[in-house]
Design a protein around this motif. Structure first.
Motif, mmCIF file in Angstrom:
data_model
loop_
_atom_site.group_PDB
_atom_site.id
_atom_site.type_symbol
_atom_site.label_atom_id
_atom_site.label_comp_id
_atom_site.label_asym_id
_atom_site.label_seq_id
_atom_site.Cartn_x
_atom_site.Cartn_y
_atom_site.Cartn_z
ATOM 1 N N ASP A 117 0.486 11.423 -5.368
ATOM 2 C CA ASP A 117 -0.900 10.964 -5.520
ATOM 3 C C ASP A 117 -0.899 9.651 -6.294
ATOM 4 O OD1 ASP A 117 -1.974 13.258 -4.271
ATOM 5 O OD2 ASP A 117 -1.808 14.382 -6.152
ATOM 6 N N ALA A 150 6.405 4.735 4.080
ATOM 7 C CA ALA A 150 6.942 5.521 5.196
ATOM 8 C C ALA A 150 8.006 4.777 5.984
ATOM 9 C CB ALA A 150 5.808 5.952 6.122
ATOM 10 N N ARG A 184 -5.009 7.509 -3.376
ATOM 11 C CA ARG A 184 -4.350 7.710 -2.081
ATOM 12 C C ARG A 184 -3.325 8.828 -2.236
ATOM 13 N NH1 ARG A 184 -4.320 2.582 0.595
ATOM 14 N NH2 ARG A 184 -6.394 1.670 0.253
ATOM 15 N N SER A 185 -3.357 9.782 -1.350
ATOM 16 C CA SER A 185 -2.366 10.853 -1.329
ATOM 17 C C SER A 185 -1.503 10.683 -0.102
ATOM 18 C CB SER A 185 -3.045 12.229 -1.309
ATOM 19 O OG SER A 185 -3.762 12.448 -2.506
ATOM 20 N N ILE A 186 -0.184 10.626 -0.307
ATOM 21 C CA ILE A 186 0.723 10.417 0.818
ATOM 22 C C ILE A 186 1.825 11.468 0.799
ATOM 23 C CG2 ILE A 186 0.290 7.929 0.787
ATOM 24 C CD1 ILE A 186 3.206 7.691 -0.323
ATOM 25 N N ARG A 187 2.426 11.615 1.944
ATOM 26 C CA ARG A 187 3.589 12.502 2.064
ATOM 27 C C ARG A 187 4.700 11.713 2.741
ATOM 28 N NH1 ARG A 187 4.112 17.594 0.888
ATOM 29 N NH2 ARG A 187 5.934 18.733 1.647
ATOM 30 N N VAL A 188 5.876 11.665 2.118
ATOM 31 C CA VAL A 188 6.983 10.862 2.619
ATOM 32 C C VAL A 188 8.021 11.759 3.279
ATOM 33 C CG1 VAL A 188 6.635 9.057 0.902
ATOM 34 C CG2 VAL A 188 8.165 10.968 0.392
ATOM 35 N N GLN A 248 0.859 -1.183 0.000
ATOM 36 C CA GLN A 248 0.000 0.000 0.000
ATOM 37 C C GLN A 248 0.898 1.236 0.000
ATOM 38 O OE1 GLN A 248 -3.392 -0.186 0.009
ATOM 39 N NE2 GLN A 248 -3.388 -2.430 0.133
ATOM 40 N N PRO A 249 0.429 2.355 -0.565
ATOM 41 C CA PRO A 249 1.250 3.570 -0.561
ATOM 42 C C PRO A 249 1.714 3.969 0.836
ATOM 43 C CG PRO A 249 -0.581 3.842 -2.071
ATOM 44 C CD PRO A 249 -0.808 2.536 -1.349
ATOM 45 N N GLU A 250 0.885 3.725 1.843
ATOM 46 C CA GLU A 250 1.258 4.108 3.209
ATOM 47 C C GLU A 250 2.477 3.342 3.718
ATOM 48 O OE1 GLU A 250 -2.953 5.083 2.449
ATOM 49 O OE2 GLU A 250 -1.720 3.277 2.178
ATOM 50 N N ASP A 251 2.768 2.165 3.129
ATOM 51 C CA ASP A 251 3.899 1.349 3.578
ATOM 52 C C ASP A 251 5.252 1.974 3.240
ATOM 53 O OD1 ASP A 251 1.978 -0.449 4.380
ATOM 54 O OD2 ASP A 251 2.183 -1.739 2.609
#
Length: 303
Positions: A207, A190, A216-220, A185-188
């Motif tokens: 995005d 991090a 899904r929008s994420i910030r690393v 998942q994109p959240e992984d």
């Protein structure tokens, strides 16, 4: 159309327009390099075909009548369009020659444009190329650049631009980076080291889009930051972490297994490939020829 329903000779518009512009049959004949008699005859035939008086002689010059003024305004547009059409055809049919100055960003320039310039010079031996690779936006007018290649998301400007292709963005890493934990998942992301490319407008925000799971929008958080895309590639190849890189830059590494795609089922926004020209009436043959070769190259890579 004439009063008899027949089309008149459009060449007569040239004679008529020259008389109005110069205010004299004599000066019109000098401008056109023909006899005064021929100019007078052609204008008289034009008046006969139209069925209206177009010119009136005063003591000092020849002036257009009301009908003549109206026709002259249209003449200017017609003759200008004809001149433009002729100029474009002449440019297109001419042999490319001379120095072609191109600017392109480092990543796309090294991988695509630089090899293409070699093929261009081989195909057109009368041409030379001066290629300037930089991630800074060079003003083509101030720097006498014939053609600027822009990659990504084009900002508005007074220049003329044409979109000639697009590229995908891939999240990639060396196999050893994801050996213990491959994100699903994109959240992984991090929990893994990330390489930020500060040449991008916002290198830490992404995005992702999935066919069934949505957006899904994420910030690393960056473990390491670099200021050019080729540098981000070098760090990724050295197992420095994950990074988002354009497809044209990583195709060889992905094919060899030196890098792997992370989250291959999740898509990132694609970017555009543009050619940007200084504003001018005609494109030199050397510019037209190079753009055609670039478009052919892009098509080959997408088929």
């Amino acid at each position: 159309m004439t009063k008899a329903g027949k089309q008149f000779n459009l060449n007569r518009l040239v004679y008529f327009s020259a008389v109005v512009d110069t205010g004299s049959f004599t000066r019109a004949s000098d401008r056109l390099g023909v006899s005064k008699t021929l100019v007078s005859q052609q204008v008289a035939r034009l008046e006969e075909e139209i069925g209206a008086s177009l010119l009136v002689r005063t003591t000092r010059r020849v002036e257009p009548t009301e009908a003549g003024v109206s026709l002259h305004e249209r003449c200017l547009r017609i003759l200008r369009e004809a001149d433009d059409a002729y100029g474009e055809l002449a440019q297109n049919n001419a042999e490319p020659r001379g120095m072609l100055r191109i600017t392109a960003p480092n990543d796309y320039g090294h991988s695509v444009i630089a090899p293409l310039t070699a093929a261009f010079c081989a195909k057109y031996p009368s041409c030379q190329v001066d290629l300037v690779l930089t991630d800074s936006r060079i003003d083509p007018v101030l720097n006498q650049i014939d053609l600027a290649i822009r990659v990504g998301w084009l900002e508005s400007s007074g220049l003329r631009a044409r979109r000639v292709g697009e590229f995908a963005q891939f999240l990639v890493a060396a196999p050893s980076v994801t050996k213990q934990q491959m994100p699903s998942q994109p959240e992984d992301i991090a929990s893994l080291p990330y390489i930020a490319n500060t040449a991008l407008k916002d290198p830490l925000a992404w995005d992702f889009q999935h066919e069934t799971l949505g957006a899904r929008s994420i910030r690393v958080q960056a473990k390491l930051s670099v200021n050019t895309t080729p540098a981000a590639l070098s760090v990724a190849r050295a197992a420095g972490g994950l990074s988002v890189l354009p497809d044209f830059l990583v195709e060889k590494e992905l094919a060899s297994g030196e890098l792997v795609r992370v989250l291959p089922d999740w898509r990132l926004p694609s970017g555009g490939i543009y050619v940007v020209y200084p504003a001018m009436r005609f494109r030199p043959p050397k510019v037209i020829a190079f753009v055609e070769m670039l478009i052919d190259k892009i098509r080959q890579n997408t088929t």
